[in-house]
Design a protein around this motif. Structure first.
Motif, mmCIF file in Angstrom:
data_model
loop_
_atom_site.group_PDB
_atom_site.id
_atom_site.type_symbol
_atom_site.label_atom_id
_atom_site.label_comp_id
_atom_site.label_asym_id
_atom_site.label_seq_id
_atom_site.Cartn_x
_atom_site.Cartn_y
_atom_site.Cartn_z
ATOM 1 N N ILE A 48 0.721 -1.143 0.109
ATOM 2 C CA ILE A 48 0.120 -0.119 -0.014
ATOM 3 C C ILE A 48 0.792 1.342 0.062
ATOM 4 O O ILE A 48 0.742 2.285 -0.893
ATOM 5 C CB ILE A 48 -0.874 -0.003 1.026
ATOM 6 N N PRO A 49 1.753 1.376 0.812
ATOM 7 C CA PRO A 49 2.796 2.688 0.988
ATOM 8 C C PRO A 49 3.198 2.885 -0.395
ATOM 9 O O PRO A 49 3.679 3.796 -0.953
ATOM 10 C CB PRO A 49 3.511 2.412 2.282
ATOM 11 N N SER A 50 3.868 1.518 -0.974
ATOM 12 C CA SER A 50 4.702 1.952 -2.352
ATOM 13 C C SER A 50 4.073 2.191 -3.251
ATOM 14 O O SER A 50 4.377 3.065 -4.234
ATOM 15 C CB SER A 50 5.390 0.537 -2.572
ATOM 16 N N LYS A 51 2.806 1.767 -3.319
ATOM 17 C CA LYS A 51 1.937 2.370 -4.573
ATOM 18 C C LYS A 51 1.703 3.715 -4.146
ATOM 19 O O LYS A 51 1.122 4.409 -5.314
ATOM 20 C CB LYS A 51 0.613 1.333 -4.439
ATOM 21 N N ALA A 52 1.122 4.073 -2.920
ATOM 22 C CA ALA A 52 1.024 5.557 -2.961
ATOM 23 C C ALA A 52 2.152 6.434 -3.345
ATOM 24 O O ALA A 52 1.901 7.651 -3.989
ATOM 25 C CB ALA A 52 0.717 5.718 -1.564
ATOM 26 N N LEU A 53 3.319 5.968 -2.955
ATOM 27 C CA LEU A 53 4.463 6.764 -3.578
ATOM 28 C C LEU A 53 4.724 6.812 -4.929
ATOM 29 O O LEU A 53 5.102 7.632 -5.833
ATOM 30 C CB LEU A 53 5.829 6.347 -2.654
ATOM 31 N N MET A 85 4.506 14.499 0.603
ATOM 32 C CA MET A 85 4.154 13.206 -0.314
ATOM 33 C C MET A 85 4.147 11.984 0.619
ATOM 34 O O MET A 85 3.391 11.052 0.413
ATOM 35 C CB MET A 85 5.219 13.013 -1.248
ATOM 36 N N ILE A 86 5.135 11.986 1.423
ATOM 37 C CA ILE A 86 5.181 10.971 2.471
ATOM 38 C C ILE A 86 4.101 11.094 3.346
ATOM 39 O O ILE A 86 3.606 10.022 3.998
ATOM 40 C CB ILE A 86 6.671 10.898 3.387
ATOM 41 N N ALA A 87 3.840 12.298 3.799
ATOM 42 C CA ALA A 87 2.497 12.420 4.594
ATOM 43 C C ALA A 87 1.181 11.916 3.987
ATOM 44 O O ALA A 87 0.414 10.988 4.661
ATOM 45 C CB ALA A 87 2.174 13.866 5.059
ATOM 46 N N ARG A 88 1.152 12.063 2.679
ATOM 47 C CA ARG A 88 -0.071 11.628 2.079
ATOM 48 C C ARG A 88 0.029 10.135 2.028
ATOM 49 O O ARG A 88 -0.998 9.373 2.138
ATOM 50 C CB ARG A 88 -0.114 12.033 0.473
ATOM 51 N N LYS A 89 1.275 9.473 1.600
ATOM 52 C CA LYS A 89 1.223 8.055 1.930
ATOM 53 C C LYS A 89 0.848 7.358 3.088
ATOM 54 O O LYS A 89 0.271 6.418 3.366
ATOM 55 C CB LYS A 89 2.786 7.690 1.602
ATOM 56 N N GLN A 90 1.366 8.011 4.233
ATOM 57 C CA GLN A 90 0.927 7.542 5.817
ATOM 58 C C GLN A 90 -0.579 7.703 5.937
ATOM 59 O O GLN A 90 -1.008 6.629 6.405
ATOM 60 C CB GLN A 90 1.663 8.458 6.687
ATOM 61 N N SER A 165 13.622 -1.561 2.339
ATOM 62 C CA SER A 165 12.475 -1.047 1.912
ATOM 63 C C SER A 165 11.636 -0.276 2.731
ATOM 64 O O SER A 165 10.947 0.847 2.548
ATOM 65 C CB SER A 165 11.426 -2.084 0.892
ATOM 66 N N THR A 166 11.561 -0.746 3.970
ATOM 67 C CA THR A 166 10.843 -0.181 5.127
ATOM 68 C C THR A 166 11.446 1.382 5.146
ATOM 69 O O THR A 166 10.515 2.349 5.372
ATOM 70 C CB THR A 166 11.289 -0.710 6.375
ATOM 71 N N GLU A 167 12.813 1.677 5.358
ATOM 72 C CA GLU A 167 13.185 2.944 5.480
ATOM 73 C C GLU A 167 12.939 3.942 4.165
ATOM 74 O O GLU A 167 12.975 4.953 4.449
ATOM 75 C CB GLU A 167 14.443 2.708 5.911
ATOM 76 N N ALA A 168 13.090 3.249 3.116
ATOM 77 C CA ALA A 168 12.765 3.842 1.775
ATOM 78 C C ALA A 168 11.379 4.471 1.603
ATOM 79 O O ALA A 168 11.513 5.424 0.685
ATOM 80 C CB ALA A 168 13.211 2.669 0.497
ATOM 81 N N LEU A 169 10.694 3.942 2.446
ATOM 82 C CA LEU A 169 9.195 4.540 2.116
ATOM 83 C C LEU A 169 9.071 5.870 3.207
ATOM 84 O O LEU A 169 7.836 6.339 3.051
ATOM 85 C CB LEU A 169 8.404 3.535 2.620
ATOM 86 N N LYS A 170 10.198 6.151 3.773
ATOM 87 C CA LYS A 170 9.961 7.390 4.742
ATOM 88 C C LYS A 170 11.055 8.030 4.730
ATOM 89 O O LYS A 170 11.678 8.865 5.899
ATOM 90 C CB LYS A 170 9.616 7.009 5.886
ATOM 91 N N LEU A 171 11.934 8.384 3.817
ATOM 92 C CA LEU A 171 13.218 9.012 3.838
ATOM 93 C C LEU A 171 12.601 10.501 3.708
ATOM 94 O O LEU A 171 11.764 11.121 3.489
ATOM 95 C CB LEU A 171 13.780 8.991 2.319
#
Length: 468
Positions: A48-53, A85-90, A165-171
Motif C-alpha cells: 500500500i505505501p509503495s503504491k501511494a508513492l 508526499m510521505i504524509a499522504r502515503k501515511q 524498503s521499510t526505510e525507503a518509504l519514509k526518507l
C-alpha cells in the motif's frame, strides 16, 4: 483464560482475511498482532505505501515531462514536497489499517496486541507492550507471521544510509544517488519512485537480468524502458562489500568477468528478497517444524507437522504475495469448516508496479522449453493500440503462450499501462481452461488496453492479429 476455535498469529493480508473467513463460517476467532496497527507488512510498509508513492511520483513526472504535450501549461516551476508526499502515503496507510480494524469489529473477531508465542500446541502466550503476558487457548492456530527484508551476511543495515524498503518509504530527503542491490520487484518499484523525483539510480543485480523469475521477454522490455528513463543497470554483478563513510556509501562488486567495480552513492537500498519471519514464535514448544530455509513446513492443506496448527503466506513455501496469502487464509478457514477448497498455484499472478507495469500468470517460455512442452506464441505491441497512443503510454506488449496441439492458454505475460489490472482477464481465462481462440473470439471494448489481449490471442491463433 479465553478460549477460541481459531487463533491467528499475524494480521497481514493472509491473517486478517483468514480471521474474517473463519468468523463468517461461525468460528469464535482471535487475531494476535505484535504491532500497534493491523495489516502486516503489506498495508504498513509494503504494497500500500509503495503504491501511494509510485502514484504520487508518477503525477509529478507527468507534470514535469508530459503536461505540456497534453496542452496543459503550469506557470512557474513544478516542485516536489517530499514531506507532504510521505504524509499522504501515511494517510493512505492509516486509512487502510483502520479499515481492517473495522472489519475485525464487524466480524466480532477478538484482537490481541502483543507478541504471540506458543506455550504448547493449544495455548498461546501473548506478551503485551506493557510487559504483561496473557494466555489464551485455541482449538486451531493459523501462523501468518509473514516475512522481513533479507540482507547479505556482510552488510550492516543502519536504517539511515544503508536501508531496506521499510526505510525507503519514509526518507526525509531525495537521494542524490541511490544504489540498489537487487533488481527484483521491490528495488525496481522504489528505484523508479526516487528516479522520478530526481535521484540518480543504479541497480546492481547478481543474476543476468532483472525480475529474473519472470519471463525473459518481460525482463528485457522493462530494462529497455527503464534505461530510457535513465536508470542504470549492472546485471551479472556480485556485490562483495558495502561500507559507509559519513554520508557516502561505497559498494564493491565483481562483474561477470571477475573484475572489481565500485559504486558510490549517498543511499544504498538493499532489496535482495525477503525471509520468513518466525522470530519469537517459539514453534518448538508446539512441535511445529521449520525447513532449512526457515519456512514453516506444511502439507498440501497448509497443515504443519502438528495437526491442529496451520501456516499461510510468506512464512510458508511459494511466492511471497499478498493475494497468495489471502487465498491460503480462506482455504484454511474453509478446511477447518469441513469444506474442500483448492488453490491452483500456477494461476496466482505476479505483478511489478513500475510504469509500465509488468504482470504475468502461468508458465514462462523458459519453463515450457525446460519441460519439453510444444507451444505457440502470440504477441501484440501496445503501441499499435489507439488507446495507448491517446494516453501516450505506448511501451510494452501482451504475449500469450498456448499449447501447440490443444490451443489451451499456458501462460500470459504483459508489460504496459494498467496490466496489473488487465492480468485478471488472463487468470479468469486460464481458470476455465480457455484456448487462445476462446479469448480471440470474445468482444473487447474499444478503445482499451484490453484489446491487446484479444490481438495477442489472435496472433497465437494462426497468426490472425488484425492491427499489426
Amino acid at each position: 483464560m479465553n478460549s477460541y476455535d481459531v487463533a491467528i498469529i499475524g494480521s497481514g493480508p493472509g491473517g486478517y482475511v483468514a480471521a474474517i473467513r473463519c468468523a463468517q463460517l461461525g468460528m469464535k476467532t482471535a487475531i494476535i498482532e505484535k504491532y500497534s496497527t493491523l495489516g502486516g507488512t503489506c498495508l504498513n510498509v509494503g504494497c500500500i505505501p509503495s503504491k501511494a508513492l509510485l502514484d504520487s511520483s508518477h503525477h509529478y513526472e507527468d507534470a514535469v515531462k508530459h503536461f505540456e504535450e497534453h496542452g496543459i501549461e503550469i506557470p512557474g516551476e513544478v516542485k516536489v514536497n517530499l514531506e507532504k508526499m510521505i504524509a499522504r502515503k501515511q494517510a493512505v496507510v492509516d486509512q487502510t489499517c483502520a479499515g481492517v480494524e473495522f472489519l475485525m469489529k464487524k466480524n466480532s473477531i477478538e484482537v490481541y496486541e502483543g507478541l504471540g508465542s506458543f506455550a504448547d500446541a493449544t495455548h498461546i502466550n501473548i506478551k503485551k507492550n506493557d510487559g504483561k503476558t496473557e494466555k489464551i487457548e485455541a482449538k486451531h492456530t493459523i501462523i501468518a507471521t509473514g516475512s522481513k527484508p533479507s540482507t547479505l551476511p556482510f552488510i550492516t543495515i543502519d536504517k539511515e544510509r544503508i536501508i531496506t524498503s521499510t526505510e525507503a518509504l519514509k526518507l526525509k530527503e531525495i537521494p542524490k544517488h541511490m544504489v540498489i542491490i537487487g533488481g527484483g520487484v521491490i528495488g525496481l518499484e522504489l528505484g523508479q519512485v526516487y528516479k522520478r523525483l530526481g535521484a540518480e539510480v543504479s541497480v546492481v543485480e547478481y543474476m543476468d537480468r532483472i525480475i529474473p523469475t519472470m519471463d525473459a521477454s518481460l525482463s528485457k522490455e522493462l530494462q529497455k524502458v527503464m534505461k530510457k528513463q535513465k536508470v542504470k543497470f549492472y546485471t551479472s554483478h556480485k556485490v562483495k562489500s558495502v561500507e559507509r563513510n559519513g554520508d557516502e556509501i561505497v559498494i564493491k562488486a565483481d562483474d561477470k568477468k571477475g573484475k572489481e567495480v565500485e559504486f558510490k552513492g549517498d543511499y544504498c537500498l538493499v532489496s535482495v528478497g525477503r525471509r520468513p519471519y518466525t522470530d519469537g514464535l517459539n514453534v518448538e514448544a508446539a512441535g511445529v517444524k521449520l525447513n532449512d530455509s526457515g519456512q514453516v513446513e506444511v502439507n498440501d492443506h497448509l497443515q504443519t507437522s502438528v495437526s491442529n496448527i496451520y501456516a499461510i503466506g510468506d512464512v510458508v513455501r511459494g511466492a511471497m504475495l499478498a493475494h497468495k496469502a489471502e487465498e491460503e487464509g480462506v482455504m484454511v478457514a474453509e478446511i477447518l469448516a469441513g469444506q474442500k477448497p483448492h488453490i491452483d498455484y500456477n494461476l496466482i499472478p505476479g505483478v511489478v508496479y513500475t510504469w509500465p507495469e509488468v504482470a504475468a500468470v502461468g508458465k514462462t517460455e523458459e519453463e515450457l522449453k525446460e519441460a519439453g512442452v510444444k507451444y505457440k506464441v502470440g504477441q501484440f505491441p501496445m503501441r499499435a493500440l489507439g488507446r495507448a497512443r491517446a494516453s501516450m503510454d505506448i511501451d510494452g506488449f501482451v504475449k500469450i503462450l498456448a499449447d501447440a496441439d490443444t490451443d489451451e492458454v499456458l501462460g500470459v505475460h504483459m508489460i504496459g499501462a494498467r496490466v496489473a489490472d488487465l492480468i485478471a482477464e488472463a487468470v479468469t481465462a486460464m481458470e476455465f481452461r480457455a484456448s487462445a481462440e476462446d479469448i480471440a473470439r470474445m468482444s473487447h471494448s474499444h478503445p482499451t488496453y484490453a484489446e491487446a489481449v484479444k490481438e495477442a490471442a489472435l496472433a497465437a491463433t494462426e497468426d490472425r492479429a488484425l492491427h499489426v
